[in-house]
Design an enzyme around this catalytic site. Structure first.
Site, PDB file in Angstrom:
ATOM      1  CB  CYS A 112      -0.963   0.003   1.186  1.00  0.00           C
ATOM      2  SG  CYS A 112      -2.200  -1.309   1.097  1.00  0.00           S
ATOM      3  CG  HIS A 253      -2.988   3.631   2.224  1.00  0.00           C
ATOM      4  ND1 HIS A 253      -3.618   3.135   1.106  1.00  0.00           N
ATOM      5  CD2 HIS A 253      -2.986   2.627   3.143  1.00  0.00           C
ATOM      6  CE1 HIS A 253      -3.974   1.884   1.334  1.00  0.00           C
ATOM      7  NE2 HIS A 253      -3.605   1.557   2.566  1.00  0.00           N
ATOM      8  CG  ASN A 283      -6.628  -0.564   1.656  1.00  0.00           C
ATOM      9  OD1 ASN A 283      -5.964  -0.218   0.677  1.00  0.00           O
ATOM     10  ND2 ASN A 283      -6.059  -0.961   2.776  1.00  0.00           N
TER      11      ASN A 283
END
Length: 327
Positions: A112, A253, A283
């Site tokens: 990520c 993020h 996500n």
């Protein structure tokens, strides 16, 4: 000349997975999903879609109507942890689809945090090449193919998507001021897909055990993020000569809504300066930051001279923060 963000592009699948569907898959009440994650829906690619395909759509969007930027491309970097195949790189496939033979292309995998790692690499590479060149950085992931749909702790969080930026020259005083990266491989078991590499082939036995699917130790990841986010942000700000009060907007993020809310509260940041896409996209891993950048710029365009702070935590464990002055 400094390097700045010249153009943004995105691609999102059409298929929406709502919390009613998550509840059907996992048995978890819809109220549990919303309360624990703050995610209301996420997008899934159609079966058979490849990461290079959604990366191409985002890249083409970023380059649309900008033939000069396309001609000046000196590097293509794709941040992904869900590549088309072990080799060649997804970036090489993207380069061919874009019709850009000869342009160096490679992947970066920091899960990520991958987009920020790719941003740092592309920025550094442009500094060593002929002035005036550009670089394409794409974050693209298809996590729907790696989900255990009975595991409410993970399937409730993740969605698919791709985001792209074109980097290029901007006047002095604008652009990327500093990128700070970090990793701690001692915590690699917090986020992992065990099978599919040299450690454990994705054979029938591994698949029977579910080792080809995504696993995450949620509490450990949360604790790591809450410890690490302030550190990488402070380091990036210090190197940039800015304070947290100088930042116009924070593009984080989108791990999950609740985690972002906790980080923002503990760091004393005004929530109005923190755009959220997690509630309706979930996500999206390496795509998360460029998708959120594009969404926020569309909603309320960044002002020339506005300072932005981008930050992420990902598997590995990895982390990064970048300070950018918008041009």
């Amino acid at each position: 000349m400094n390097t700045g963000l010249l153009s943004l592009g995105t691609h999102l699948p059409e298929h929406v997975i709502d919390n009613a569907t998550i509840s059907e898959w996992t048995g978890a009440p819809q109220s549990w999903v919303e309360e624990r994650t703050g995610v209301l829906e996420r997008r899934y690619c159609a079966p058979g879609t490849t990461t290079s395909e959604i990366a191409y759509r985002a890249a083409d969007h970023a380059l649309d109507g900008l033939p000069q930027l396309r001609r000046q491309l000196q590097h293509i970097v794709v941040a992904t942890s869900t590549p088309d195949q072990p080799q060649p790189s997804t970036a090489a496939i993207l380069q061919d689809r874009l019709g850009l033979p000869g342009v160096p292309a490679f992947d970066v995998n920091a899960v990520c945090s991958g987009f920020l790692y790719g941003l740092a690499v592309a920025d550094s590479l442009l500094a060593t090449r002929t002035p005036g060149g550009t670089a394409l950085v794409v974050g693209a992931d298809i996590y729907s193919t790696q989900m255990d749909r009975t595991d409410r702790r993970t399937v409730s969080l993740f969605g698919d998507g791709a985001g792209a930026v074109v980097l290029g020259p901007v006047p002095e005083g604008y652009g990327i001021r500093h990128v700070h990266l970090a990793a701690d491989g001692a915590h690699r078991e917090f986020v992992e897909v065990v099978a599919g590499g040299t450690r454990q082939p994705a054979d029938a036995a591994a698949r029977e055990r579910g080792e080809h699917l995504f696993r995450m130790r949620g509490r450990d990841v949360r604790d790591y993020a809450l410890r690490t986010f302030p550190k990488v942000i402070s380091e990036a700000l210090a190197e940039s000569g800015l304070r947290i009060e100088d930042i116009g907007r924070f593009v984080f993020h989108q791990a999950n809504t609740r985690l972002i809310e906790t980080c923002v509260r503990e760091m004393g940041i005004d929530p109005a300066r923190v755009p959220l896409t997690a509630p309706f996209l979930g996500n999206t891993a390496a795509a998360s930051i460029p998708l959120t950048l594009h969404h926020e710029h569309t909603r309320r365009p960044f002002r020339r001279g506005e300072h932005l702070l981008l930050a992420a935590v990902g598997g590995g464990m990895t982390a990064g923060a970048a300070v950018v002055t918008w041009y």
